[in-house]
Design a protein around this motif. Structure first.
Motif, short mmCIF file in Angstrom:
data_model
loop_
_atom_site.label_atom_id
_atom_site.label_comp_id
_atom_site.label_asym_id
_atom_site.label_seq_id
_atom_site.Cartn_x
_atom_site.Cartn_y
_atom_site.Cartn_z
N UNK A 1 0.86 -1.19 0.00
CA UNK A 1 0.00 0.00 0.00
C UNK A 1 0.89 1.23 0.00
N UNK A 2 0.77 2.05 -1.06
CA UNK A 2 1.61 3.24 -1.21
C UNK A 2 0.81 4.50 -0.86
N UNK A 3 1.54 5.60 -0.72
CA UNK A 3 0.98 6.95 -0.54
C UNK A 3 0.13 7.09 0.73
N UNK A 4 0.51 6.35 1.77
CA UNK A 4 -0.20 6.45 3.04
C UNK A 4 0.02 7.80 3.72
N UNK A 5 1.10 8.47 3.35
CA UNK A 5 1.42 9.75 3.98
C UNK A 5 0.53 10.88 3.50
N UNK A 6 -0.12 10.72 2.35
CA UNK A 6 -0.87 11.83 1.77
C UNK A 6 -2.37 11.65 1.81
N UNK A 7 -2.87 10.76 2.67
CA UNK A 7 -4.29 10.43 2.61
C UNK A 7 -4.89 10.21 4.00
N UNK A 8 -6.20 10.42 4.08
CA UNK A 8 -6.94 10.07 5.29
C UNK A 8 -7.57 8.68 5.14
N UNK A 9 -7.25 7.99 4.04
CA UNK A 9 -7.89 6.71 3.71
C UNK A 9 -7.05 5.49 4.10
N UNK A 10 -6.13 5.68 5.05
CA UNK A 10 -5.27 4.56 5.46
C UNK A 10 -6.04 3.40 6.06
N UNK A 11 -7.29 3.64 6.46
CA UNK A 11 -8.13 2.56 6.99
C UNK A 11 -8.36 1.45 5.99
N UNK A 12 -8.09 1.74 4.71
CA UNK A 12 -8.28 0.73 3.66
C UNK A 12 -7.42 -0.51 3.91
N UNK A 13 -6.33 -0.37 4.64
CA UNK A 13 -5.47 -1.51 4.98
C UNK A 13 -6.28 -2.59 5.71
N UNK A 14 -7.16 -2.17 6.61
CA UNK A 14 -7.98 -3.14 7.36
C UNK A 14 -9.00 -3.79 6.43
N UNK A 15 -9.57 -2.99 5.54
CA UNK A 15 -10.55 -3.52 4.60
C UNK A 15 -9.97 -4.55 3.66
N UNK A 16 -8.78 -4.29 3.15
CA UNK A 16 -8.11 -5.22 2.22
C UNK A 16 -7.93 -6.58 2.90
N UNK A 17 -7.42 -6.54 4.12
CA UNK A 17 -7.13 -7.79 4.82
C UNK A 17 -8.41 -8.58 5.11
N UNK A 18 -9.46 -7.88 5.56
CA UNK A 18 -10.69 -8.58 5.95
C UNK A 18 -11.51 -9.02 4.73
N UNK A 19 -11.60 -8.15 3.73
CA UNK A 19 -12.46 -8.44 2.57
C UNK A 19 -11.83 -9.49 1.65
#
Length: 301
Positions: free
Chosen positions: A252-270
């Motif tokens: 997962x790239x560009x975590x420094x420029x976003x408020x959407x870092x929660x997507x990491x949890x979604x990827x793993x669970x989904x």
């Protein structure tokens, strides 16, 4: 600045999107009731944590609230941290036991595949490993040139053919080169594929088959590069690529420029695919091994 402090700094937008919003809805000295839980649920979903991950976390929180074990934000934070870390655990390390180890890198256009390959090559070389880049994105001449620049910069070998050549042939030659020269790792760049383009997806299958002619258990890793700023679209990309080629991990790239870092949890669970590396900046050393505990601690610290 230490790694943990840097991670905290880079994840500040995601922290504001999740942790600070949750803190704001917890009543000071008041009772945490069903309406509070529902607000927390909305925050998690709107922060791209994903429906499945949110459902699991909220059901545990609701149960503990009913049991009388949740009195304030500190209690909520303890539960959330524990559940989020548990959600992300599971084989977050790269499989590099073979020599050479072959890493196939895939993803759509614009996510930073070639740059990530360059940074990953640098990381391995800093660890004392020898690296071969395979310029199998032969659709764009600029992609070959870009990978060449990275190879020179980090000290990796590069195997390339002319623009428009068969990508599978490039991949095969790179693996054979690594075997002949006793190299540790082969990283194969591929064209940025739109998931709607079936012929390009079929080509990924061909690359896989050709690699196996040289090394039967390769590729040892098939990594999907995802741009965190795309949020839920990243989860859809992961699902599609996993169906077609079978992923072993996600970067997962560009975590420094976003408020959407929660997507990491979604990827793993989904999708059930572990996040193995994260990009937290533009510097060459800003590609890091993913540590679930550190990631969650950085959000809540």
């Amino acid at each position: 600045m230490g790694l943990f402090d840097k991670l905290k700094e880079k994840l500040v937008k995601t922290k504001k999107s999740i942790v600070e919003k949750i803190e704001a809805v917890i009543p000071t000295g008041g009772k945490i009731d069903e309406s509070t839980i529902e607000e927390i649920e909305e925050i998690l979903i709107s922060s791209d944590v994903g429906v499945k991950a949110t459902d699991e976390i909220v059901s545990i929180l609701r149960k503990k609230v009913k049991e009388g074990n949740v009195k304030n934000f500190t209690d909520v934070k303890i539960i959330l941290k524990e559940e989020l870390v548990n959600l992300l655990k599971n084989n977050n390390f790269l499989n590099l036991k073979s020599k050479p180890s072959v890493i196939l890198v895939v993803g759509v256009n614009g996510v930073g595949k070639t740059t990530t390959i360059g940074k990953l090559g640098h990381k391995f070389i800093q660890e004392g490993k020898s690296v071969v880049f395979a310029a199998a994105d032969t659709f764009r001449a600029a992609a070959i040139e870009q990978l060449e620049i990275w190879a020179k910069r980090v000290g990796a070998d590069i195997i390339k053919h002319k623009s428009g050549a068969d990508p599978a042939a490039v991949a095969f030659d790179a693996v054979e080169h690594a075997k002949a020269k006793n190299k540790d790792i082969v990283i194969i760049d591929t064209a940025g594929r739109l998931h709607t383009k079936q012929p390009l997806m079929e080509e990924l299958g061909k690359i896989n088959r050709v690699i196996k002619k040289s090394i039967p258990d390769a590729p040892h890793e098939t990594l999907l590069i995802l741009d965190a700023t795309t949020g839920q679209n990243a989860i859809r990309q992961a699902s599609l690529f996993n169906e077609i080629i079978g992923l072993t991990g996600v970067v997962v790239t560009k975590l420094d420029g976003t408020a959407k870092g929660g997507v990491i949890f979604g990827i793993k669970k989904e999708i059930g695919i572990p996040v193995k590396l994260i990009g937290i900046g533009e510097d060459i050393d800003d590609l890091k091994k993913f540590n679930p505990h550190e990631f969650v601690e950085a959000l809540f610290d």
